[in-house]
Design a protein around this motif. Sequence first.
Motif, PDB file in Angstrom:
ATOM      1  N   ALA A 299       0.820  -1.216   0.000  1.00  0.00           N
ATOM      2  CA  ALA A 299       0.000   0.000   0.000  1.00  0.00           C
ATOM      3  C   ALA A 299       0.854   1.267   0.000  1.00  0.00           C
ATOM      4  O   ALA A 299       0.493   2.262  -0.631  1.00  0.00           O
ATOM      5  CB  ALA A 299      -0.958  -0.013   1.185  1.00  0.00           C
ATOM      6  N   ALA A 300       1.989   1.240   0.657  1.00  0.00           N
ATOM      7  CA  ALA A 300       2.831   2.430   0.774  1.00  0.00           C
ATOM      8  C   ALA A 300       3.442   2.874  -0.552  1.00  0.00           C
ATOM      9  O   ALA A 300       3.847   4.035  -0.677  1.00  0.00           O
ATOM     10  CB  ALA A 300       3.943   2.185   1.792  1.00  0.00           C
ATOM     11  N   VAL A 301       3.520   2.001  -1.544  1.00  0.00           N
ATOM     12  CA  VAL A 301       4.158   2.372  -2.812  1.00  0.00           C
ATOM     13  C   VAL A 301       3.160   2.830  -3.871  1.00  0.00           C
ATOM     14  O   VAL A 301       3.555   3.125  -5.002  1.00  0.00           O
ATOM     15  CB  VAL A 301       5.092   1.260  -3.352  1.00  0.00           C
ATOM     16  CG1 VAL A 301       6.213   0.975  -2.364  1.00  0.00           C
ATOM     17  CG2 VAL A 301       4.331   0.007  -3.708  1.00  0.00           C
ATOM     18  N   ILE A 302       1.876   2.878  -3.509  1.00  0.00           N
ATOM     19  CA  ILE A 302       0.859   3.444  -4.410  1.00  0.00           C
ATOM     20  C   ILE A 302       0.166   4.586  -3.647  1.00  0.00           C
ATOM     21  O   ILE A 302      -0.930   4.430  -3.123  1.00  0.00           O
ATOM     22  CB  ILE A 302      -0.133   2.386  -4.943  1.00  0.00           C
ATOM     23  CG1 ILE A 302      -0.541   1.366  -3.864  1.00  0.00           C
ATOM     24  CG2 ILE A 302       0.423   1.683  -6.158  1.00  0.00           C
ATOM     25  CD1 ILE A 302      -1.562   0.327  -4.304  1.00  0.00           C
ATOM     26  N   PRO A 303       0.845   5.738  -3.568  1.00  0.00           N
ATOM     27  CA  PRO A 303       0.426   6.812  -2.669  1.00  0.00           C
ATOM     28  C   PRO A 303      -0.977   7.376  -2.900  1.00  0.00           C
ATOM     29  O   PRO A 303      -1.608   7.829  -1.945  1.00  0.00           O
ATOM     30  CB  PRO A 303       1.488   7.894  -2.871  1.00  0.00           C
ATOM     31  CG  PRO A 303       2.118   7.586  -4.181  1.00  0.00           C
ATOM     32  CD  PRO A 303       2.022   6.095  -4.348  1.00  0.00           C
TER      33      PRO A 303
END
Length: 144
Positions: free
Chosen positions: A98-102
């Motif tokens: 989730a953190a890499v698709i802001p």
Amino acid sequence: MSTSTVYKGSCFCGAVQFTVTGKPALQGYCHCKSCKTWAAAPANAFTLWDPKSVNVAQGSDNIASFNKTANSERCWCKVCGGHLFSKHPSMELTDVYAAVIPDFPFEPDIHVHYQEATLHIYDGLPKMKDLPEEAGGSGELIAE
């Protein structure tokens, strides 16, 4: 013409860029030791996608991977070491962190492997002992 929403993601340095299209099959938090160790965090926020919905747009030659088990192929950027996603062939899904698709509106549905939690999250979501039955787990819920 597709009207599916497209979300852009990248590694830490931007050498690898990708998109995810549509909606994930499931999103939540994984508390298993493997994910916690890989992420160097008390839990991993995951979004599970049909692999056809994940498209590497730039830098595919910068992606390295590692298989600790046959269940997961963990992928990262060879330039910066930034984590990207894990391919789960047995589930036929790709976990895009989730953190890499802001810009993706992360709305978790579930906690998995909660019996291994080091950080207990009291959010009212279902807490699975391991995995849902359809993903090869017991399907057993445990108390928050």
